[in-house]
Design an enzyme around this catalytic site. Sequence first.
Site, PDB file in Angstrom:
ATOM      1  N   SER A 106     -21.481 -30.153  -2.491  1.00  9.90           N
ATOM      2  CA  SER A 106     -21.402 -28.900  -3.242  1.00  9.90           C
ATOM      3  C   SER A 106     -19.983 -28.651  -3.757  1.00  9.90           C
ATOM      4  O   SER A 106     -19.008 -28.979  -3.078  1.00  9.90           O
ATOM      5  CB  SER A 106     -21.817 -27.736  -2.329  1.00  9.90           C
ATOM      6  OG  SER A 106     -21.506 -26.496  -2.926  1.00  9.90           O
ATOM      7  N   GLN A 127     -22.038 -31.949  -6.978  1.00  9.50           N
ATOM      8  CA  GLN A 127     -22.661 -30.797  -7.650  1.00  9.50           C
ATOM      9  C   GLN A 127     -21.571 -29.943  -8.264  1.00  9.50           C
ATOM     10  O   GLN A 127     -20.579 -29.612  -7.618  1.00  9.50           O
ATOM     11  CB  GLN A 127     -23.474 -29.985  -6.638  1.00  9.50           C
ATOM     12  CG  GLN A 127     -24.088 -28.701  -7.207  1.00  9.50           C
ATOM     13  CD  GLN A 127     -23.143 -27.514  -7.120  1.00  9.50           C
ATOM     14  OE1 GLN A 127     -22.289 -27.456  -6.229  1.00  9.50           O
ATOM     15  NE2 GLN A 127     -23.261 -26.579  -8.039  1.00  9.50           N
ATOM     16  N   TYR A 129     -20.322 -26.487 -10.405  1.00  5.77           N
ATOM     17  CA  TYR A 129     -20.417 -25.170 -11.043  1.00  5.77           C
ATOM     18  C   TYR A 129     -19.355 -25.133 -12.127  1.00  5.77           C
ATOM     19  O   TYR A 129     -18.236 -25.599 -11.907  1.00  5.77           O
ATOM     20  CB  TYR A 129     -20.138 -24.037 -10.046  1.00  5.77           C
ATOM     21  CG  TYR A 129     -21.295 -23.736  -9.122  1.00  5.77           C
ATOM     22  CD1 TYR A 129     -22.489 -23.218  -9.622  1.00  5.77           C
ATOM     23  CD2 TYR A 129     -21.184 -23.935  -7.750  1.00  5.77           C
ATOM     24  CE1 TYR A 129     -23.550 -22.929  -8.780  1.00  5.77           C
ATOM     25  CE2 TYR A 129     -22.244 -23.640  -6.894  1.00  5.77           C
ATOM     26  CZ  TYR A 129     -23.425 -23.141  -7.418  1.00  5.77           C
ATOM     27  OH  TYR A 129     -24.473 -22.858  -6.580  1.00  5.77           O
ATOM     28  N   THR A 155     -25.304 -27.678 -11.974  1.00  4.45           N
ATOM     29  CA  THR A 155     -26.186 -26.546 -11.679  1.00  4.45           C
ATOM     30  C   THR A 155     -26.233 -25.613 -12.881  1.00  4.45           C
ATOM     31  O   THR A 155     -25.197 -25.118 -13.327  1.00  4.45           O
ATOM     32  CB  THR A 155     -25.715 -25.787 -10.424  1.00  4.45           C
ATOM     33  OG1 THR A 155     -25.810 -26.677  -9.303  1.00  4.45           O
ATOM     34  CG2 THR A 155     -26.572 -24.567 -10.150  1.00  4.45           C
ATOM     35  N   LYS A 230     -29.509 -29.772 -12.978  1.00  3.85           N
ATOM     36  CA  LYS A 230     -30.182 -29.234 -11.786  1.00  3.85           C
ATOM     37  C   LYS A 230     -30.558 -27.770 -12.004  1.00  3.85           C
ATOM     38  O   LYS A 230     -29.688 -26.930 -12.196  1.00  3.85           O
ATOM     39  CB  LYS A 230     -29.242 -29.360 -10.572  1.00  3.85           C
ATOM     40  CG  LYS A 230     -29.797 -28.782  -9.280  1.00  3.85           C
ATOM     41  CD  LYS A 230     -28.807 -29.005  -8.135  1.00  3.85           C
ATOM     42  CE  LYS A 230     -29.333 -28.490  -6.814  1.00  3.85           C
ATOM     43  NZ  LYS A 230     -29.291 -27.020  -6.718  1.00  3.85           N
ATOM     44  N   HIS A 254     -33.150 -23.430  -6.951  1.00  7.95           N
ATOM     45  CA  HIS A 254     -31.961 -23.088  -6.172  1.00  7.95           C
ATOM     46  C   HIS A 254     -32.362 -22.604  -4.768  1.00  7.95           C
ATOM     47  O   HIS A 254     -31.787 -21.650  -4.241  1.00  7.95           O
ATOM     48  CB  HIS A 254     -31.161 -21.995  -6.906  1.00  7.95           C
ATOM     49  CG  HIS A 254     -29.680 -22.047  -6.650  1.00  7.95           C
ATOM     50  ND1 HIS A 254     -28.768 -22.298  -7.645  1.00  7.95           N
ATOM     51  CD2 HIS A 254     -28.941 -21.873  -5.524  1.00  7.95           C
ATOM     52  CE1 HIS A 254     -27.535 -22.255  -7.137  1.00  7.95           C
ATOM     53  NE2 HIS A 254     -27.627 -22.007  -5.849  1.00  7.95           N
ATOM     54  N   VAL A 288     -39.169 -28.923   0.788  1.00 10.00           N
ATOM     55  CA  VAL A 288     -39.596 -30.188   1.403  1.00 10.00           C
ATOM     56  C   VAL A 288     -39.208 -30.210   2.890  1.00 10.00           C
ATOM     57  O   VAL A 288     -38.029 -30.124   3.229  1.00 10.00           O
ATOM     58  CB  VAL A 288     -38.963 -31.399   0.681  1.00 10.00           C
ATOM     59  CG1 VAL A 288     -39.356 -32.707   1.377  1.00 10.00           C
ATOM     60  CG2 VAL A 288     -39.376 -31.424  -0.789  1.00 10.00           C
TER      61      VAL A 288
END
Length: 369
Positions: A106, A127, A129, A155, A230, A254, A288
């Site tokens: 992240s 990931q 932002y 994202t 994503k 999310h 999941v």
Amino acid sequence: MEITNVNEYEAIAKEKLPKMVFDYYASGAEDQWTLQENRNAFSRILFRPRILIDVSKIDMTTTVLGFKLSMPIMVAPTAMQKMAHPEGEYATARAASAAGTIMTLSSWATSSVEEVASTGPGIRFFQLYVYKDRNVVAQLVRRAERAGFKAIALTVDTPRLGRRESDIKNRFTLPPNLTLKNFEVLDLGKMDEANDSGLASYVAGQIDRTLSWKDVQWLQTITKLPILVKGVLTAEDARMAVQAGAAGIIVSNHGARQLDYVPATIIALEEVVKAAQGKIPVFLDGGVRRGTDVFKAIALGASGIFIGRPVVFSLAAEGEAGVRKVLQMMREEFELTMALSGCTSLKEITRNHIITDWDAPQARLLPKL
């Protein structure tokens, strides 16, 4: 008591963690309808197993963006893992690497890209932002590239933070001993106390609400890394992602933390897969918890899945050993599901191996839930 499935880690994490931290990991937006639905929707998909097939050898291996994995089960980006366990992202990185799969780090990790790279070899995605200050973004992407990360998961569902009411009630903020490590050098690593959610205030101050498809193209000018989009839930956006040159799509809501009353990702998956027309791979995250869930996602056209909360809950419970165990349990359950369905490799898993409550006319066969 022996842990026999992934779900059991949540209760252990709840006991171990401070309320503010557990609630941050566990909660969804507003009524949390989508949070329940992400799980419940899987139970509306049943199996059509094929019998008398030689399943003495099962091959779960796959390739993702050209990287060979032991299984189609990967680690989703979850923020601030050192709130769960002192080793945080270090432990998760080692566990994913040991399992022969991908870890996604992240942007808001409590360990930096360089620190995670230092844990040893492994296939890692980053990931991203997008901050208002694009220099911050460019710098971060360059650092991820230098640290050996193999892809960017952009994202796209967070121009503003979803309304997570437990974070408001708890006045959520990053514990004082921790920082958002990737932003420490840029002086953006701390979260101020706020009169609602400290994270919501941070996002409002830093994250770029003007983010658009043009920025996906801009990102391709500053990095050679493949870009996964994503947060796609519709056919329209799947087609846009293909046009914009994305290397793949992650069907994600999310973790039900942004817009409540969007469909479960497993429900949205098929629409997105059809729209992508096989041009780029489509992945799924959200809800999941079982090997059976993984099989259902693959049968509906996913190239792989990502797990988030099971990782932080097991990390809180048992550190690296917990994350290893979650990945191992998911792997073993998935292998068993394949065997009992009569599939010996991922390419043998087809839409004919499942029936959903939106399949007519056979839908009558499904129990009313």
